[in-house]
Every structure is written in C-alpha cells, then in structure tokens.
Scaffold this motif. Structure first.
Motif, PDB file in Angstrom:
ATOM      1  N   THR A  37      18.474  22.227 -50.286  1.00 38.32           N
ATOM      2  CA  THR A  37      19.461  21.436 -49.554  1.00 38.32           C
ATOM      3  C   THR A  37      20.672  21.212 -50.437  1.00 38.32           C
ATOM      4  N   VAL A  38      21.836  21.483 -49.872  1.00 40.01           N
ATOM      5  CA  VAL A  38      23.107  21.302 -50.562  1.00 40.01           C
ATOM      6  C   VAL A  38      23.889  20.236 -49.808  1.00 40.01           C
ATOM      7  N   ALA A  39      24.511  19.334 -50.546  1.00 35.90           N
ATOM      8  CA  ALA A  39      25.372  18.306 -49.946  1.00 35.90           C
ATOM      9  C   ALA A  39      26.805  18.557 -50.378  1.00 35.90           C
ATOM     10  N   LEU A  40      27.693  18.599 -49.406  1.00 36.30           N
ATOM     11  CA  LEU A  40      29.122  18.710 -49.685  1.00 36.30           C
ATOM     12  C   LEU A  40      29.752  17.350 -49.440  1.00 36.30           C
ATOM     13  N   MET A  41      30.541  16.911 -50.402  1.00 41.79           N
ATOM     14  CA  MET A  41      31.224  15.621 -50.268  1.00 41.79           C
ATOM     15  C   MET A  41      32.725  15.872 -50.225  1.00 41.79           C
ATOM     16  N   TRP A  42      33.377  15.232 -49.274  1.00 44.05           N
ATOM     17  CA  TRP A  42      34.829  15.344 -49.058  1.00 44.05           C
ATOM     18  C   TRP A  42      35.367  13.923 -49.049  1.00 44.05           C
ATOM     19  N   PRO A  85      26.116  21.224 -39.564  1.00 43.23           N
ATOM     20  CA  PRO A  85      25.255  20.957 -40.720  1.00 43.23           C
ATOM     21  C   PRO A  85      23.943  20.298 -40.281  1.00 43.23           C
ATOM     22  N   LEU A  86      22.990  20.222 -41.205  1.00 42.47           N
ATOM     23  CA  LEU A  86      21.744  19.508 -40.927  1.00 42.47           C
ATOM     24  C   LEU A  86      22.032  18.044 -40.617  1.00 42.47           C
ATOM     25  N   ARG A  87      23.002  17.502 -41.336  1.00 40.67           N
ATOM     26  CA  ARG A  87      23.355  16.090 -41.187  1.00 40.67           C
ATOM     27  C   ARG A  87      24.812  15.922 -41.610  1.00 40.67           C
ATOM     28  N   ARG A  88      25.487  14.976 -41.001  1.00 37.04           N
ATOM     29  CA  ARG A  88      26.870  14.651 -41.361  1.00 37.04           C
ATOM     30  C   ARG A  88      27.033  13.141 -41.278  1.00 37.04           C
ATOM     31  N   GLU A  89      27.621  12.569 -42.314  1.00 41.64           N
ATOM     32  CA  GLU A  89      27.838  11.126 -42.340  1.00 41.64           C
ATOM     33  C   GLU A  89      29.266  10.844 -42.787  1.00 41.64           C
ATOM     34  N   THR A  90      29.910   9.895 -42.122  1.00 42.61           N
ATOM     35  CA  THR A  90      31.278   9.500 -42.447  1.00 42.61           C
ATOM     36  C   THR A  90      31.250   8.045 -42.900  1.00 42.61           C
ATOM     37  N   LEU A  91      31.890   7.781 -44.042  1.00 41.15           N
ATOM     38  CA  LEU A  91      31.914   6.435 -44.614  1.00 41.15           C
ATOM     39  C   LEU A  91      33.345   6.065 -44.967  1.00 41.15           C
ATOM     40  N   ARG A  92      33.589   4.763 -45.147  1.00 40.13           N
ATOM     41  CA  ARG A  92      34.902   4.323 -45.617  1.00 40.13           C
ATOM     42  C   ARG A  92      34.716   3.284 -46.707  1.00 40.13           C
ATOM     43  N   ALA A  93      35.793   3.101 -47.481  1.00 40.35           N
ATOM     44  CA  ALA A  93      35.753   2.187 -48.617  1.00 40.35           C
ATOM     45  C   ALA A  93      37.118   1.516 -48.752  1.00 40.35           C
ATOM     46  N   PRO A  94      37.200   0.483 -49.596  1.00 41.09           N
ATOM     47  CA  PRO A  94      38.496  -0.152 -49.839  1.00 41.09           C
ATOM     48  C   PRO A  94      39.542   0.877 -50.268  1.00 41.09           C
ATOM     49  N   GLN A  95      40.779   0.482 -50.162  1.00 41.78           N
ATOM     50  CA  GLN A  95      41.936   1.320 -50.480  1.00 41.78           C
ATOM     51  C   GLN A  95      42.066   2.480 -49.507  1.00 41.78           C
ATOM     52  N   ASP A  96      41.583   2.270 -48.267  1.00 42.04           N
ATOM     53  CA  ASP A  96      41.724   3.268 -47.200  1.00 42.04           C
ATOM     54  C   ASP A  96      41.164   4.635 -47.585  1.00 42.04           C
ATOM     55  N   ARG A  97      39.991   4.632 -48.237  1.00 43.11           N
ATOM     56  CA  ARG A  97      39.326   5.882 -48.599  1.00 43.11           C
ATOM     57  C   ARG A  97      38.313   6.251 -47.536  1.00 43.11           C
ATOM     58  N   VAL A  98      38.198   7.549 -47.273  1.00 48.50           N
ATOM     59  CA  VAL A  98      37.253   8.087 -46.296  1.00 48.50           C
ATOM     60  C   VAL A  98      36.411   9.141 -46.999  1.00 48.50           C
ATOM     61  N   ILE A 118      30.113  13.322 -45.911  1.00 41.36           N
ATOM     62  CA  ILE A 118      29.056  14.070 -46.588  1.00 41.36           C
ATOM     63  C   ILE A 118      28.352  14.924 -45.549  1.00 41.36           C
ATOM     64  N   THR A 119      28.195  16.207 -45.847  1.00 41.41           N
ATOM     65  CA  THR A 119      27.435  17.097 -44.969  1.00 41.41           C
ATOM     66  C   THR A 119      26.286  17.688 -45.778  1.00 41.41           C
ATOM     67  N   TRP A 120      25.144  17.867 -45.126  1.00 40.36           N
ATOM     68  CA  TRP A 120      23.956  18.438 -45.750  1.00 40.36           C
ATOM     69  C   TRP A 120      23.663  19.782 -45.097  1.00 40.36           C
ATOM     70  N   TRP A 121      23.288  20.768 -45.929  1.00 38.52           N
ATOM     71  CA  TRP A 121      23.068  22.136 -45.475  1.00 38.52           C
ATOM     72  C   TRP A 121      21.783  22.692 -46.051  1.00 38.52           C
ATOM     73  N   ASP A 122      21.093  23.508 -45.295  1.00 36.84           N
ATOM     74  CA  ASP A 122      19.965  24.278 -45.797  1.00 36.84           C
ATOM     75  C   ASP A 122      20.554  25.597 -46.286  1.00 36.84           C
ATOM     76  N   ALA A 123      20.915  25.636 -47.570  1.00 38.03           N
ATOM     77  CA  ALA A 123      21.625  26.799 -48.109  1.00 38.03           C
ATOM     78  C   ALA A 123      21.501  26.821 -49.626  1.00 38.03           C
ATOM     79  N   ALA A 124      21.832  27.962 -50.199  1.00 35.67           N
ATOM     80  CA  ALA A 124      21.893  28.076 -51.652  1.00 35.67           C
ATOM     81  C   ALA A 124      23.102  27.301 -52.159  1.00 35.67           C
ATOM     82  N   TYR A 125      23.044  26.889 -53.408  1.00 32.78           N
ATOM     83  CA  TYR A 125      24.120  26.083 -53.984  1.00 32.78           C
ATOM     84  C   TYR A 125      25.481  26.764 -53.863  1.00 32.78           C
TER      85      TYR A 125
END
Length: 83
Positions: free
Chosen positions: A2-7, A32-45, A48-55
């Motif tokens: 499982t590989v996770a990509l963070m943007w 993707p297997l899973r996708r999650e969207t989060l936010r944080a102070p300073q207007d950050r977004v 994260i997506t999870w994939w069944d794939a090689a690194y």
C-alpha cells in the motif's frame, strides 16, 4: 503493498474554503483504495490517497491549483506501508 500519496496546499489568505472545495472536486483518472481530505489552520488543505501499488508506480495525483487559490507550490509526499 500500500502506497499513500499526500498532497498539501496553502490557500491565498481568505480563500481557504475555496481551495478546500476545489480540492474536493478534483477527480482522479483511477479511483484510489481510499481518499481523505483534511484542513488545518492557515488555510491549509491536505489530501491523502491510498493505492495498492508498488512504491514507484505511476499513480494519478491532484494537480496544482491556480495561483489565484494557492499561496505557494503544492507539497507532495509518498509513503509506503510497513508491517
């Protein structure tokens, strides 16, 4: 494996809700297997997506938002799960 990509992007001041909405509307060419969207102070977004794939697999990623929404270039990270 499982590989996770963070943007992560930071919005231009006062445009955090618009950046969040923009990120949520972005479709990927493959679901993707899973996708999650989060936010944080300073207007950050964070998306994260999870994939069944090689690194080093070619995987679809969210694009850069326009300069009217993003205060800086997007930060991207790739992680692999460990057992």
């Amino acid at each position: 494996m499982t590989v996770a990509l963070m943007w992560e992007a930071r919005a231009v001041e006062g445009r955090g809700e618009e950046l969040l909405a923009w990120a949520r509307r972005q479709e990927l060419a493959v679901r993707p297997l899973r996708r999650e969207t989060l936010r944080a102070p300073q207007d950050r977004v964070l998306v994260i997506t999870w994939w069944d794939a090689a690194y080093d697999a070619e995987l679809p990623e969210l694009p850069e938002p326009g300069h009217e929404l993003a205060a800086r270039a997007v930060h991207r990270w790739r992680f692999e799960s460990v057992e």
